[in-house]
Design a protein around this motif. Structure first.
Motif, PDB file in Angstrom:
ATOM      1  N   ASP A 275       0.466  -1.139   0.087  1.00 52.33           N
ATOM      2  CA  ASP A 275      -0.007   0.337   0.061  1.00 52.33           C
ATOM      3  C   ASP A 275       0.883   1.153  -0.041  1.00 52.33           C
ATOM      4  OD1 ASP A 275       1.125  -0.199   2.812  1.00 52.33           O
ATOM      5  OD2 ASP A 275      -1.153  -0.212   4.032  1.00 52.33           O
ATOM      6  N   ARG A 276       2.258   0.981   0.047  1.00 54.40           N
ATOM      7  CA  ARG A 276       3.072   2.362  -0.136  1.00 54.40           C
ATOM      8  C   ARG A 276       3.367   2.782  -1.708  1.00 54.40           C
ATOM      9  NH1 ARG A 276       4.430   5.174   4.440  1.00 54.40           N
ATOM     10  NH2 ARG A 276       4.016   4.123   6.238  1.00 54.40           N
ATOM     11  N   ILE A 277       2.516   1.860  -2.328  1.00 53.45           N
ATOM     12  CA  ILE A 277       3.627   1.941  -4.141  1.00 53.45           C
ATOM     13  C   ILE A 277       1.742   2.129  -5.168  1.00 53.45           C
ATOM     14  CG2 ILE A 277       4.293   0.816  -5.918  1.00 53.45           C
ATOM     15  CD1 ILE A 277       6.177  -0.587  -4.189  1.00 53.45           C
ATOM     16  N   LEU A 278       1.655   2.943  -5.278  1.00 54.02           N
ATOM     17  CA  LEU A 278       0.268   3.636  -6.840  1.00 54.02           C
ATOM     18  C   LEU A 278       1.292   3.279  -7.973  1.00 54.02           C
ATOM     19  CD1 LEU A 278       0.380   4.616  -3.230  1.00 54.02           C
ATOM     20  CD2 LEU A 278      -2.033   4.963  -4.174  1.00 54.02           C
ATOM     21  N   GLY A 279       0.013   3.804  -8.913  1.00 56.28           N
ATOM     22  CA  GLY A 279       0.217   3.497 -10.322  1.00 56.28           C
ATOM     23  C   GLY A 279      -0.762   3.966 -10.311  1.00 56.28           C
ATOM     24  N   ALA A 280      -0.044   5.206 -11.803  1.00 56.81           N
ATOM     25  CA  ALA A 280      -1.343   5.966 -12.803  1.00 56.81           C
ATOM     26  C   ALA A 280      -0.266   6.084 -14.406  1.00 56.81           C
ATOM     27  CB  ALA A 280      -0.901   7.493 -12.546  1.00 56.81           C
ATOM     28  N   GLY A 281      -0.928   5.574 -15.236  1.00 52.40           N
ATOM     29  CA  GLY A 281      -0.921   5.986 -16.674  1.00 52.40           C
ATOM     30  C   GLY A 281      -0.499   4.502 -17.172  1.00 52.40           C
ATOM     31  N   GLN A 287      -8.327  -2.733 -11.078  1.00 51.26           N
ATOM     32  CA  GLN A 287      -8.574  -3.989 -10.932  1.00 51.26           C
ATOM     33  C   GLN A 287     -10.214  -3.726 -11.245  1.00 51.26           C
ATOM     34  OE1 GLN A 287      -8.650  -5.015  -6.528  1.00 51.26           O
ATOM     35  NE2 GLN A 287     -10.197  -6.094  -7.250  1.00 51.26           N
ATOM     36  N   GLY A 288     -10.924  -4.334 -12.104  1.00 52.56           N
ATOM     37  CA  GLY A 288     -12.321  -3.849 -12.489  1.00 52.56           C
ATOM     38  C   GLY A 288     -12.184  -2.606 -13.515  1.00 52.56           C
ATOM     39  N   ILE A 289     -11.394  -2.472 -14.434  1.00 51.89           N
ATOM     40  CA  ILE A 289     -11.427  -1.069 -14.770  1.00 51.89           C
ATOM     41  C   ILE A 289     -11.298  -1.168 -16.293  1.00 51.89           C
ATOM     42  CG2 ILE A 289     -11.228   1.302 -15.661  1.00 51.89           C
ATOM     43  CD1 ILE A 289     -11.485   2.015 -12.165  1.00 51.89           C
ATOM     44  N   THR A 290     -11.304  -0.646 -17.499  1.00 53.72           N
ATOM     45  CA  THR A 290     -10.625  -1.059 -18.282  1.00 53.72           C
ATOM     46  C   THR A 290     -10.257  -0.031 -19.480  1.00 53.72           C
ATOM     47  OG1 THR A 290     -11.314  -3.273 -19.424  1.00 53.72           O
ATOM     48  CG2 THR A 290     -10.593  -2.041 -21.133  1.00 53.72           C
ATOM     49  N   LEU A 291      -8.974   0.363 -19.462  1.00 57.64           N
ATOM     50  CA  LEU A 291      -8.722   2.154 -19.843  1.00 57.64           C
ATOM     51  C   LEU A 291      -7.337   2.143 -20.726  1.00 57.64           C
ATOM     52  CD1 LEU A 291      -8.155   3.428 -16.291  1.00 57.64           C
ATOM     53  CD2 LEU A 291     -10.346   4.234 -17.976  1.00 57.64           C
ATOM     54  N   GLN A 296      -5.155  10.836 -22.243  1.00 57.65           N
ATOM     55  CA  GLN A 296      -6.603  11.316 -22.504  1.00 57.65           C
ATOM     56  C   GLN A 296      -7.312  10.360 -20.635  1.00 57.65           C
ATOM     57  OE1 GLN A 296     -11.290  11.459 -23.799  1.00 57.65           O
ATOM     58  NE2 GLN A 296      -9.459  10.616 -25.103  1.00 57.65           N
ATOM     59  N   ALA A 297      -6.417   9.244 -20.368  1.00 55.73           N
ATOM     60  CA  ALA A 297      -6.626   8.462 -19.409  1.00 55.73           C
ATOM     61  C   ALA A 297      -5.469   8.752 -18.406  1.00 55.73           C
ATOM     62  CB  ALA A 297      -6.761   6.894 -19.982  1.00 55.73           C
ATOM     63  N   ALA A 298      -4.472   9.055 -19.274  1.00 55.29           N
ATOM     64  CA  ALA A 298      -3.135   9.543 -17.776  1.00 55.29           C
ATOM     65  C   ALA A 298      -3.154  10.221 -17.159  1.00 55.29           C
ATOM     66  CB  ALA A 298      -1.869   9.262 -18.251  1.00 55.29           C
ATOM     67  N   GLN A 299      -3.390  11.507 -17.327  1.00 55.82           N
ATOM     68  CA  GLN A 299      -3.258  12.970 -16.553  1.00 55.82           C
ATOM     69  C   GLN A 299      -5.093  12.502 -15.195  1.00 55.82           C
ATOM     70  OE1 GLN A 299      -3.922  15.976 -19.592  1.00 55.82           O
ATOM     71  NE2 GLN A 299      -1.914  16.442 -19.371  1.00 55.82           N
ATOM     72  N   PRO A 300      -5.984  12.136 -15.909  1.00 56.72           N
ATOM     73  CA  PRO A 300      -7.029  12.098 -14.649  1.00 56.72           C
ATOM     74  C   PRO A 300      -5.960  10.871 -13.569  1.00 56.72           C
ATOM     75  CG  PRO A 300      -7.867  11.768 -16.231  1.00 56.72           C
ATOM     76  CD  PRO A 300      -6.724  11.907 -17.283  1.00 56.72           C
ATOM     77  N   LEU A 301      -5.559   9.411 -14.388  1.00 62.15           N
ATOM     78  CA  LEU A 301      -4.854   8.643 -13.359  1.00 62.15           C
ATOM     79  C   LEU A 301      -3.828   9.490 -12.391  1.00 62.15           C
ATOM     80  CD1 LEU A 301      -4.718   5.638 -15.644  1.00 62.15           C
ATOM     81  CD2 LEU A 301      -6.459   5.852 -13.577  1.00 62.15           C
ATOM     82  N   GLY A 302      -2.841   9.917 -12.771  1.00 64.88           N
ATOM     83  CA  GLY A 302      -1.888  10.942 -12.259  1.00 64.88           C
ATOM     84  C   GLY A 302      -2.410  11.578 -11.214  1.00 64.88           C
ATOM     85  N   ALA A 303      -4.261  11.900 -11.550  1.00 64.86           N
ATOM     86  CA  ALA A 303      -4.794  13.063 -10.292  1.00 64.86           C
ATOM     87  C   ALA A 303      -4.593  12.290  -8.730  1.00 64.86           C
ATOM     88  CB  ALA A 303      -5.153  14.296 -11.003  1.00 64.86           C
ATOM     89  N   GLN A 304      -5.592  11.173  -9.569  1.00 69.14           N
ATOM     90  CA  GLN A 304      -6.799  10.306  -8.861  1.00 69.14           C
ATOM     91  C   GLN A 304      -5.382   9.594  -8.331  1.00 69.14           C
ATOM     92  OE1 GLN A 304     -10.476   8.594 -10.035  1.00 69.14           O
ATOM     93  NE2 GLN A 304      -8.661   9.401 -11.935  1.00 69.14           N
ATOM     94  N   ALA A 305      -3.990   9.139  -8.259  1.00 67.94           N
ATOM     95  CA  ALA A 305      -2.740   8.388  -7.608  1.00 67.94           C
ATOM     96  C   ALA A 305      -2.616   9.328  -6.724  1.00 67.94           C
ATOM     97  CB  ALA A 305      -1.861   8.397  -8.741  1.00 67.94           C
TER      98      ALA A 305
END
Length: 400
Positions: A275-281, A287-291, A296-305
């Motif tokens: 739980d100290r390692i998070l991912g983005a992009g 899990q449970g999501i196809t991106l 277009q996917a990477a920037q929101p994932l970066g913000a959410q990470a």
């Protein structure tokens, strides 16, 4: 008169060190957003000393656009940048080992190293295939293209959106381009978008062999099967655009990955192992999501990470990933494009814009991705995105 000694307590704020691996669309966005908490120290590790607009690499190869943006233009104040490459993450010791032989200790890691070409096991491909999948590959391809004579034959292998963009850009520069699609060209767009894409490629003189399957690659030839027969295509440069996969860093570090090497995370972008390692992009499988792999996917994932890390620092539980798609825009040379609007799940909608207007829209998208990161650098927390879950009329999210 009595005197009472008083001692002033000095409270120190405990600082947290976050290492962001990669400074692409996801990593740069994540690093900037982490600055919402002034007690977080951020170190960004990136192989180049600048931000690379990956969606302009086909322009870089054809000398019609510049993908480099200085870090001082897109990263906020106070971020430490290390120009290096991570070689291993030691989760037990909370340490990232670097190619230079040094290491970085961390409290949290955001894994945003992007993706690279998936090269199929075709005879001769490993020896002769070029690509535009990353900065180093694009430099090599540009050198080859610059050395070619006008009108030289070029074969682009792969009919996805990257292959279409490369074929269009190289044809407009004056090369005799054949696009070996391996199936349907631009398979992710609808029928109208597909027809428009083929028309625009034809206008540029691209010879589209939509169902051609490459069976061998040589120094100056490509062997394909199409329509039940074998063809030999002359090729002064053979460019593969056959999809992407993640680099080996997560797997080499003993972390759980999916079939194409992406770090496996739960729905909050947290590694299923730590739980100290998070991912983005592009480098993560949620899990449970196809991106789709995309900015277009990477920037929101970066913000959410980044938000997930900030939540953990605060002792809160990170919220699940929530984002959606709005369109796919594919440039075909400098004067045309196919803008395919999509449903939130990225499936094609009926609306399609083509030609010059779509090309203007694609240029606006390219500029907008950098603007998003700049804005986040100036105002951490400012970036917002389209959500994919059910929303109420009172709080309909806005894409920026």
């Amino acid at each position: 008169m009595s005197t009472t000694d008083t001692t002033q307590e000095i409270q120190t704020v405990e600082r947290t060190h976050v290492v962001v691996l990669g400074a692409g669309y996801a990593g740069a966005m994540a690093a900037n957003r982490l600055r919402r908490n002034p007690a977080v120290d951020v170190t960004v590790v990136n192989p180049q000393p600048f931000f690379v607009q990956r969606i302009r690499l086909h322009q870089f190869i054809a000398r019609t656009g510049e993908p480099q943006v200085g870090f001082d233009d897109v990263l906020g104040d106070g971020l430490d940048v290390v120009v290096d490459t991570a070689t291993r993450i030691d989760a037990g010791a909370r340490r990232v080992h670097l190619a230079s032989g040094t290491h970085l200790d961390y409290d949290y890691v955001i894994y945003a190293i992007g993706s690279r070409l998936h090269l199929p096991p075709i005879p001769g491909a490993a020896e002769h295939a070029l690509s535009a999948s990353d900065w180093a590959a694009a430099q090599q391809l540009r050198e080859r293209v610059d050395a070619l004579d006008a009108g030289a034959p070029v074969v682009v292998v792969g009919g996805g959106l990257t292959g279409v963009e490369l074929a269009g850009e190289l044809a407009e520069r004056g090369f005799a381009v054949t696009l070996a699609g391996g199936g349907v060209v631009a398979p992710s767009v609808g029928e109208r978008g597909h027809r428009a894409t083929l028309r625009q490629l034809e206008r540029l003189g691209v010879d589209v062999l939509e169902d051609a399957r490459v069976t061998g690659v040589e120094a100056s030839r490509v062997i394909v099967e199409t329509g039940g027969r074998e063809l030999v295509l002359s090729s002064a440069a053979t460019v593969f655009a056959t999809g992407f996969q993640a680099p080996e860093l997560a797997a080499d570090s003993g972390l759980t990955t999916d079939g194409i090497g992406r770090l496996q995370t739960d729905e909050s972008l947290t590694s299923v192992d730590d739980d100290r390692i998070l991912g983005a992009g592009d480098a993560v499988a949620v899990q449970g999501i196809t991106l789709r792999m995309s900015c277009q996917a990477a920037q929101p994932l970066g913000a959410q990470a980044a938000e997930a890390v900030l939540a953990r620092i605060a002792g809160d539980r990170p919220i699940p990933v929530d984002q959606a798609f709005v369109a796919q825009c594919t440039s075909i040379g400098r004067h045309a494009a196919t803008l395919q609007f999509t449903r939130r799940d990225d499936s094609p909608a009926r609306a399609v814009v083509t030609g010059r207007l779509a090309a203007l829209a694609k240029e606006a998208v390219c500029r907008g991705t950098v603007w998003n990161i700049r804005r986040e650098a100036a105002h951490p927390g400012a970036f917002s995105w389209l959500r994919g879950r059910e929303v109420t009329a009172e709080r309909e999210p806005v894409l920026q």
